[in-house]
Design a protein around this motif. Structure first.
Motif, short mmCIF file in Angstrom:
data_model
loop_
_atom_site.label_atom_id
_atom_site.label_comp_id
_atom_site.label_asym_id
_atom_site.label_seq_id
_atom_site.Cartn_x
_atom_site.Cartn_y
_atom_site.Cartn_z
N LYS A 1 39.45 42.32 40.75
CA LYS A 1 40.46 41.60 41.53
C LYS A 1 39.99 41.40 42.98
O LYS A 1 40.20 40.33 43.56
CB LYS A 1 41.78 42.36 41.51
N ASN A 2 39.34 42.40 43.53
CA ASN A 2 38.91 42.35 44.93
C ASN A 2 37.62 41.55 45.16
O ASN A 2 37.47 40.94 46.22
CB ASN A 2 38.71 43.77 45.48
N TYR A 3 36.71 41.56 44.20
CA TYR A 3 35.38 40.97 44.43
C TYR A 3 35.01 39.81 43.52
O TYR A 3 34.13 39.02 43.88
CB TYR A 3 34.30 42.05 44.33
N GLN A 4 35.62 39.73 42.36
CA GLN A 4 35.32 38.64 41.43
C GLN A 4 36.65 38.13 40.85
O GLN A 4 36.90 38.18 39.66
CB GLN A 4 34.37 39.10 40.31
N ARG A 5 37.47 37.65 41.74
CA ARG A 5 38.83 37.26 41.40
C ARG A 5 38.88 36.23 40.26
O ARG A 5 39.78 36.26 39.43
CB ARG A 5 39.58 36.74 42.62
N GLU A 6 37.89 35.33 40.21
CA GLU A 6 37.88 34.30 39.17
C GLU A 6 37.77 34.94 37.78
O GLU A 6 38.38 34.46 36.82
CB GLU A 6 36.77 33.27 39.39
N ILE A 7 37.02 36.02 37.66
CA ILE A 7 36.92 36.74 36.39
C ILE A 7 38.22 37.49 36.13
O ILE A 7 38.77 37.44 35.02
CB ILE A 7 35.72 37.70 36.39
N TYR A 8 38.72 38.17 37.14
CA TYR A 8 39.97 38.92 37.01
C TYR A 8 41.11 38.02 36.52
O TYR A 8 41.86 38.38 35.63
CB TYR A 8 40.33 39.56 38.36
#
Length: 184
Positions: A144-151
């Motif tokens: 959520k903090n670093y790869q929001r698109e994946i999250y």
């Protein structure tokens, strides 16, 4: 003769072991996994699901070839894996991210969780037997903090053994003994 195929997806390697119904080992094959460190994220250890799926397939072919067992004689397949190696899937069941159990990139998220409630880890441990150190919750927060698109694309989660069985059967399900990692 009927046989059982079992996978042991450990931290460093995959083993496929073929047994007859009496429990006699008829064949074994083993390959080392591919794990990728992302230099942008210290402590990262991604599980290369594309390369590792090819290893699963090769492992199956090897154990069948070396044992001479006809695939039609396999009546059951089981898998176990490294605890806390996880795979995230999108709404279509496609892998979008995975990490090995030794992935340690979420240390700041562990600290943040402990700041919310100093007893939170203890409470989760009482329910699941899992600590934050290698758990899914800090890693999901890291996403959520670093790869929001994946999250934001993540729809389902499983461990590595469940991933193997999903790829073989088309049924995404989580072994109850592993499901406790995802209670938070």
């Amino acid at each position: 003769m009927e046989h059982i195929l079992a996978f042991d997806a450990g931290t460093g390697s995959l083993r496929a072991v073929l047994f007859d119904k009496e429990g006699n080992q008829k064949g074994v094959s083993q390959y080392e996994w591919s794990h990728l460190s992302d230099q942008r994220y210290p402590g990262s250890m991604d599980f290369d699901y594309a390369a590792n799926w090819r290893l699963v397939v090769e492992c199956i072919h090897n154990v069948l070839d070396s044992s001479g067992v006809d695939p039609k004689d396999i009546i059951a397949i089981s898998a176990t894996s490294m605890r806390e190696g996880i795979v995230l899937y999108d709404q279509n069941g496609q892998e979008i991210w995975a990490c090995a159990n030794v992935d340690a990139r979420a240390s700041e998220e562990v600290k943040a969780l402990k700041e919310i409630d100093e007893k939170l880890e203890e409470k989760i441990y009482a329910l699941s037997g899992q600590t934050f150190a290698l758990g899914a919750l800090p890693r999901l927060l890291w996403q959520k903090n670093y790869q929001r698109e994946i999250y934001e694309k993540a729809n389902s989660i499983s461990m590595i053994n469940d991933w193997i069985l999903f790829k073989l059967s088309g049924q995404l399900q989580v072994d109850p003994s592993n499901g406790c990692t995802n209670i938070a």
